[in-house]
Design a protein around this motif. Structure first.
Motif, PDB file in Angstrom:
ATOM      1  N   ASP A 143       0.669  -1.215   0.171  1.00  0.00           N
ATOM      2  CA  ASP A 143      -0.079  -0.050  -0.016  1.00  0.00           C
ATOM      3  C   ASP A 143       0.978   1.258  -0.018  1.00  0.00           C
ATOM      4  O   ASP A 143       0.691   2.348  -0.772  1.00  0.00           O
ATOM      5  CB  ASP A 143      -0.929  -0.015   1.318  1.00  0.00           C
ATOM      6  CG  ASP A 143      -1.986  -0.925   1.089  1.00  0.00           C
ATOM      7  OD1 ASP A 143      -2.234  -1.673   0.146  1.00  0.00           O
ATOM      8  OD2 ASP A 143      -2.772  -1.488   1.961  1.00  0.00           O
ATOM      9  N   ALA A 146       1.968   1.882  -3.634  1.00  0.00           N
ATOM     10  CA  ALA A 146       0.807   2.427  -4.449  1.00  0.00           C
ATOM     11  C   ALA A 146       0.404   3.919  -4.215  1.00  0.00           C
ATOM     12  O   ALA A 146       0.182   4.662  -4.927  1.00  0.00           O
ATOM     13  CB  ALA A 146      -0.405   1.562  -4.135  1.00  0.00           C
ATOM     14  N   HIS A 183      -0.288  -2.587 -13.115  1.00  0.00           N
ATOM     15  CA  HIS A 183      -0.046  -2.680 -11.674  1.00  0.00           C
ATOM     16  C   HIS A 183      -1.400  -2.192 -11.212  1.00  0.00           C
ATOM     17  O   HIS A 183      -2.167  -1.346 -11.757  1.00  0.00           O
ATOM     18  CB  HIS A 183       1.097  -1.353 -11.663  1.00  0.00           C
ATOM     19  CG  HIS A 183       1.570  -1.212 -10.235  1.00  0.00           C
ATOM     20  ND1 HIS A 183       1.177  -0.346  -9.289  1.00  0.00           N
ATOM     21  CD2 HIS A 183       2.502  -2.198  -9.691  1.00  0.00           C
ATOM     22  CE1 HIS A 183       1.664  -0.334  -8.040  1.00  0.00           C
ATOM     23  NE2 HIS A 183       2.513  -1.653  -8.322  1.00  0.00           N
ATOM     24  N   ARG A 184      -1.387  -2.301  -9.781  1.00  0.00           N
ATOM     25  CA  ARG A 184      -2.616  -1.925  -8.994  1.00  0.00           C
ATOM     26  C   ARG A 184      -2.989  -0.258  -9.332  1.00  0.00           C
ATOM     27  O   ARG A 184      -3.856   0.023  -8.846  1.00  0.00           O
ATOM     28  CB  ARG A 184      -2.498  -2.330  -7.652  1.00  0.00           C
ATOM     29  CG  ARG A 184      -1.555  -1.774  -6.663  1.00  0.00           C
ATOM     30  CD  ARG A 184      -1.234  -2.297  -5.610  1.00  0.00           C
ATOM     31  NE  ARG A 184      -1.318  -3.570  -5.479  1.00  0.00           N
ATOM     32  CZ  ARG A 184      -1.943  -4.445  -4.361  1.00  0.00           C
ATOM     33  NH1 ARG A 184      -3.027  -3.498  -3.644  1.00  0.00           N
ATOM     34  NH2 ARG A 184      -1.943  -5.516  -4.488  1.00  0.00           N
ATOM     35  N   THR A 185      -1.871   0.646  -9.580  1.00  0.00           N
ATOM     36  CA  THR A 185      -2.178   1.769  -9.515  1.00  0.00           C
ATOM     37  C   THR A 185      -2.505   2.252 -11.034  1.00  0.00           C
ATOM     38  O   THR A 185      -2.902   3.461 -11.225  1.00  0.00           O
ATOM     39  CB  THR A 185      -0.799   2.705  -9.318  1.00  0.00           C
ATOM     40  OG1 THR A 185       0.190   2.275 -10.162  1.00  0.00           O
ATOM     41  CG2 THR A 185      -0.498   2.209  -7.710  1.00  0.00           C
ATOM     42  N   HIS A 194       3.416  -3.807 -14.252  1.00  0.00           N
ATOM     43  CA  HIS A 194       4.071  -4.462 -13.231  1.00  0.00           C
ATOM     44  C   HIS A 194       4.843  -5.729 -13.820  1.00  0.00           C
ATOM     45  O   HIS A 194       4.325  -6.623 -14.566  1.00  0.00           O
ATOM     46  CB  HIS A 194       2.982  -4.870 -11.991  1.00  0.00           C
ATOM     47  CG  HIS A 194       3.923  -5.443 -10.909  1.00  0.00           C
ATOM     48  ND1 HIS A 194       3.208  -5.894  -9.894  1.00  0.00           N
ATOM     49  CD2 HIS A 194       5.232  -5.850 -10.617  1.00  0.00           C
ATOM     50  CE1 HIS A 194       3.835  -6.273  -8.909  1.00  0.00           C
ATOM     51  NE2 HIS A 194       5.097  -6.265  -9.346  1.00  0.00           N
TER      52      HIS A 194
END
Length: 323
Positions: A143, A146, A183-185, A194
């Protein structure tokens, strides 16, 4: 030496963010990236300080300085990020929100979060692949990175490739990770991919890459640890806990005292003291006074390169880590 993981079009990215713990796998990922011709000025190392810029509680005191020494050696920018108060504050959280995240930027310190719902922890993260109970990984690392990306407008300008060092050989769970994915972002306005660039590498390949570079491994490996995580990693084996108690009794005592105060043990069945009683310290732990002194020193004092380079005692050894 290079594995078979599909390689993205590196020419499509403006910047390359390497999540850099200072461990062998993230170091191998960095070396691999540079070997592919990515210029140092396009690379950024991002390191997460799990103790939150506060007193040492879980981590190796020397790790942030080691990371900065590696970055300086290559002429690469390095940005440190952290959850304010680190693991100790989150562990002690009582009817309060999780602390804000702070992250270094090219122009100063950014901050995000801290306004979530109130909650109570009290218990150490548990040794589980479930990140809801192994909360140290998301709260202090995943987190945090991110938040640093989401809250900097510069990541809206051009494409970003995040590189991490998970390897399939490490665990059954990691074997199922995708080697390349969004990527999660990543959003419609923020393009972030990613790449787990060493996902199919063996440990032998990792050490061969580091040996070729002659970069000094983190002192933890020289002292016998097979994996660089926190000095007091929740996944620590009996041998690791026994070595920690021998070399750093005050650090060991802080963890044992918090276990007692919480009424719950990290490993559920055994306390860290009971684990240490069952283990035997690594034979190399007391054979390298220079690395031992450096391991507990927050200032980096050793040369980054070492010749002749020697495989550290921890290589191919005790590498207790996420399942």
């Amino acid at each position: 030496m290079i594995g078979q993981v599909a390689r993205p079009d590196l020419g499509a990215y403006r910047r390359f963010v390497v999540a850099f713990s200072g461990g062998k796998d993230s170091l191998a990922a960095l070396l691999h990236l540079l070997s592919l011709g990515v210029p140092a000025h396009a690379v950024e190392l991002h390191h997460h300080d799990v103790d939150g810029h506060g007193p040492t509680f879980m981590d190796w005191p020397c790790t942030p300085a080691y990371v900065r020494a590696i970055a300086e050696h290559f002429g690469i920018a390095v940005y440190v990020s952290w959850r304010e108060g680190g693991l100790a504050r989150e562990l002690a959280r009582d009817d309060a929100p999780t602390a804000p995240i702070a992250f270094e930027t090219p122009t100063g310190i950014g901050r995000a979060g801290g306004n979530g719902p109130a909650g109570t922890r009290g218990l150490f993260p548990q040794t589980s692949p479930d990140l809801r109970v192994r909360w140290c990984s998301p709260v202090l690392k995943i987190d945090v990175l991110a938040a640093g990306i989401r809250n900097q407008p510069r990541f809206l300008d051009g494409r970003t490739l995040v590189i991490t060092g998970e390897r399939a050989e490490e665990s059954p769970s990691r074997a199922h990770y995708a080697s390349f994915e969004p990527h999660r972002t990543s959003t419609r306005s923020r393009s972030v991919d990613h790449w787990r660039s060493v996902h199919d590498w063996t440990e032998r390949m990792v050490w061969d890459a580091i040996a070729a570079s002659t970069i000094r491994p983190h002192p933890a490996y020289v002292l016998g640890w097979g994996r660089l995580s926190c000095r007091a990693c929740i996944f620590g084996s009996a041998q690791q806990w026994a070595t920690l108690r021998l070399l750093f009794p005050e650090a060991f005592g802080r963890i044992a005292a918090r276990e007692t105060a919480s009424g719950k043990t990290i490993h559920r069945a055994l306390s860290v003291a009971q684990l240490a009683d069952r283990g035997t310290p690594f034979p190399s732990a007391t054979l390298h006074p220079q690395e031992l002194a450096q391991a507990g020193d927050p200032d980096w004092r050793l040369p980054v390169l070492t010749e002749p380079w020697a495989l550290p005692a921890g290589a191919f050894g005790d590498s207790a880590g996420p399942i």
